[in-house]
Write a protein that holds these residues in place. Structure first.
Motif, short mmCIF file in Angstrom:
data_model
loop_
_atom_site.label_atom_id
_atom_site.label_comp_id
_atom_site.label_asym_id
_atom_site.label_seq_id
_atom_site.Cartn_x
_atom_site.Cartn_y
_atom_site.Cartn_z
N HIS A 1 12.14 -4.47 -6.83
CA HIS A 1 10.58 -3.73 -6.48
C HIS A 1 10.05 -3.13 -7.93
N VAL A 2 8.84 -3.62 -8.21
CA VAL A 2 8.11 -2.21 -9.61
C VAL A 2 7.15 -0.86 -9.01
N ARG A 3 6.86 -0.30 -9.29
CA ARG A 3 6.93 1.19 -9.19
C ARG A 3 5.52 1.28 -10.37
N PHE A 4 4.55 1.79 -10.50
CA PHE A 4 3.79 2.29 -11.60
C PHE A 4 3.86 3.26 -11.24
N TRP A 5 3.73 4.70 -12.35
CA TRP A 5 3.77 5.89 -12.51
C TRP A 5 2.87 6.35 -13.04
N ARG A 6 1.26 7.36 -13.00
CA ARG A 6 0.78 8.42 -13.73
C ARG A 6 1.93 9.21 -14.05
N VAL A 7 1.45 8.87 -15.53
CA VAL A 7 2.26 10.08 -16.51
C VAL A 7 1.54 11.76 -16.05
N PRO A 8 2.47 12.55 -16.46
CA PRO A 8 1.60 13.95 -16.69
C PRO A 8 0.87 13.95 -18.06
N ARG A 9 -0.70 14.94 -17.68
CA ARG A 9 -0.94 14.66 -19.03
C ARG A 9 -0.09 15.37 -20.08
N ARG B 1 1.01 -0.89 -0.16
CA ARG B 1 0.04 0.30 0.34
C ARG B 1 0.73 0.92 -0.03
N ILE B 2 0.57 1.70 -0.82
CA ILE B 2 1.35 3.15 -0.94
C ILE B 2 0.95 4.37 -0.36
N ARG B 3 1.57 5.64 -1.00
CA ARG B 3 0.56 6.86 -0.27
C ARG B 3 0.67 7.91 -2.11
N SER B 4 -0.20 7.61 -2.90
CA SER B 4 -0.96 8.02 -3.18
C SER B 4 -0.50 9.92 -4.07
N ALA B 5 0.93 9.83 -3.61
CA ALA B 5 1.27 11.01 -3.56
C ALA B 5 0.98 11.95 -5.14
N SER B 6 1.55 13.09 -5.24
CA SER B 6 1.13 14.47 -6.33
C SER B 6 2.43 14.16 -7.12
N ASP B 7 3.58 13.03 -7.32
CA ASP B 7 4.65 12.74 -8.20
C ASP B 7 3.99 11.51 -9.20
N GLY B 8 2.94 11.15 -9.02
CA GLY B 8 2.55 10.37 -9.46
C GLY B 8 2.86 8.98 -9.14
N LEU B 9 2.92 8.89 -8.10
CA LEU B 9 3.24 7.45 -8.10
C LEU B 9 1.43 6.13 -8.26
N ILE B 10 1.33 5.51 -8.98
CA ILE B 10 -0.37 4.45 -7.97
C ILE B 10 0.13 3.66 -6.95
N LEU B 11 0.93 2.63 -7.40
CA LEU B 11 1.29 1.37 -6.43
C LEU B 11 2.42 0.88 -6.35
N GLU B 12 3.04 0.10 -6.06
CA GLU B 12 4.21 -0.40 -5.66
C GLU B 12 3.82 -2.19 -5.50
N LEU B 13 4.96 -2.75 -5.69
CA LEU B 13 4.78 -4.36 -6.09
C LEU B 13 5.91 -4.65 -5.53
N LYS B 14 5.81 -5.67 -4.69
CA LYS B 14 7.17 -5.79 -4.20
C LYS B 14 7.67 -7.35 -4.61
N SER B 15 9.01 -7.74 -4.64
CA SER B 15 9.32 -9.22 -5.06
C SER B 15 9.20 -10.52 -3.18
N ALA B 16 8.74 -11.15 -3.83
CA ALA B 16 8.04 -12.71 -2.68
C ALA B 16 8.83 -13.51 -2.85
N HIS B 17 10.14 -12.97 -2.64
CA HIS B 17 11.56 -14.04 -2.21
C HIS B 17 11.43 -13.83 -0.73
N PRO B 18 12.00 -14.87 -0.45
CA PRO B 18 12.31 -15.23 1.47
C PRO B 18 12.97 -14.03 1.83
N PRO B 19 13.26 -13.55 2.88
CA PRO B 19 13.45 -12.41 3.49
C PRO B 19 15.32 -12.54 3.70
#
Length: 430
Positions: A366-374, A10-28
């Motif tokens: 990790h991988v992050r998805f960003w909203r592109v400036p219109r 869960r991420i904070r959808s800030a003004s910089d356009g970050l939509i969400l982040e996926l984390k890897s599922a590897h053991p600690p």
């Protein structure tokens, strides 16, 4: 391997356009160790799949779009975002048993049967979407995305298969670059049985390659030999080396990409704490514009990757100190800068083919998805893109047209930007 739900952060959808982040599922025990890096991300040509090299030899192929909903009430005010999972998701986990350095979705095979091939068999082939993965041992493994099963291997590279790209003409032609100083052009309809065309000329690692939209040229980057080479994809011969990118005594090349109309080639380089991007005319080898960042910052501030947006109006830039920056070459310069984040350095990026979203991979897997400036393309830009997709610079220069129109059609009116961050963005004030 954990489910998708276990990997949603869960991420904070800030003004910089970050939509969400996926984390890897590897053991600690594997987190943060060598091999956890996300070296490559890609969307399928129709935008229905997303592939992510999540480190330690694992590739995750996820059905797109990821459905997410904002919570009502107090959570909505904080901007928290979470995936709304579906029970019938078709996500795939591909175990490559090697570090995955490059990956690329291929087009669907042609429905036209080859001589002597049965039509029914060809119809089955046409429904298969392929994914190519470049591995640490130089092997390129081809996967069936729908079944998640390996199809065949391409062998020949004697070093890491660093970057992969399919030609955009819909044919099953794959271009690969490697640390063995070569590029290879593979015909996947032969399933690796036919010897590839080998392009030689680089003096060190070939870290990146790109194919022009009309499939006439290949651009390749030599990370340490400071060579930006152009090759003919029609005759498999060397065209030229774009020398003189910068007068610095030492620098490293990082990435390259053709604009969607093929009239521009963007190259990225860095040296110490400074980086710069040059825009070239690939037909004339003329440097048209530069974006430079000369900020005095501690440590490395190297650029890792760049990509043109699908409409060609923006360049996505990934650097070590920031997850993502967006540059509009023909307009306002830098239009988006994310907060400094040295804890998870950016390594790669890619746009969704329909635009609107860009994905970035990080050193921590990790991988992050960003909203592109219109940005709405003008009618002039659309006309130029349509014309330049099929007309070379030399053909445009032969037209009896006014100088200002000629400069616009050849992109010679793009301004230079001497410093990308002379004015620190407001997102750092908090």
């Amino acid at each position: 391997m954990c489910s998708l739900k276990d990997n949603i952060r869960r991420i904070r959808s800030a003004s910089d356009g970050l939509i969400l982040e996926l984390k890897s599922a590897h053991p600690p025990s594997l987190e943060g160790r060598a091999g956890c890096e996300t070296w490559s991300v890609d969307f399928s040509p129709d935008g229905s799949w997303f592939a992510w090299s999540m480190g330690h030899g694992i590739v995750w192929v996820i059905a797109w779009p990821l459905q997410y909903d904002k919570y009502a009430g107090p959570l909505k005010k904080t901007g928290l975002v979470e995936i709304a999972l579906e029970s019938n998701r078709q996500d795939k986990t591909l175990n490559c048993d090697q570090t995955v350095w490059g990956l690329a979705f291929g087009p669907r095979p042609s429905k036209t049967p080859a001589p002597g091939e049965k039509a029914a068999s060809c119809d089955r082939e046409s429904s298969r979407l392929l994914l190519a993965t470049g591995l640490d041992n130089g092997v390129i493994k081809i996967w069936d995305v729908v079944t998640g099963q390996p199809r065949f291997d391409l062998k020949g590279h004697e070093g890491i298969a660093r970057d992969l790209v399919f030609t955009p003409n819909g044919k099953l032609t794959l271009v690969s670059s490697s640390r063995d100083k070569t590029l290879r052009i593979w015909d996947l309809t032969q399933k690796g049985k036919k010897e590839p065309h080998v392009l030689t000329g680089h003096k060190d690692w070939v870290s990146c390659c790109s194919v022009s939209p009309d499939c006439s040229m290949i651009a390749s980057i030599g990370r340490f030999d400071r060579m930006v080479c152009l090759w003919s994809l029609r005759s498999y011969t060397f065209i030229r080396n774009l020398m003189g990118i910068n007068h610095k005594t030492f620098y490293l090349l990082a990435s390259c990409d053709f604009s969607p109309d093929g009239a521009l080639l963007a190259t990225a380089a860095f040296s110490g704490s400074s980086w710069w991007i040059d825009l070239w005319d690939p037909y004339t080898a003329q440097k048209l514009s530069s974006l430079m960042d000369c900020s005095e910052m501690y440590g490395q501030n190297q650029i890792s990757s760049l990509r043109f947006s699908p409409e060609g109006l923006q360049l996505a830039i990934v650097t070590e100190d920031r997850a993502l920056q967006m540059w509009e070459p023909g307009q306002r310069g830098m239009v988006m800068q994310t907060k400094e984040d040295r804890a998870s350095n950016g390594l790669c990026c890619n746009f969704h083919p329909q635009g609107g979203v860009v994905a970035t991979g990080t050193r921590d897997g990790h991988v992050r998805f960003w909203r592109v400036p219109r940005s709405v393309p003008s009618l002039c830009h659309l006309c130029r893109s349509a014309l330049r997709h099929s007309v070379s610079t030399h053909q445009v220069e032969a037209l009896p047209i006014p100088r200002r129109i000629l400069e616009f059609l050849t992109y010679r009116d793009i301004p230079n930007h001497s410093e990308a961050r002379s004015d620190r963005s407001s997102d750092e004030e908090e």
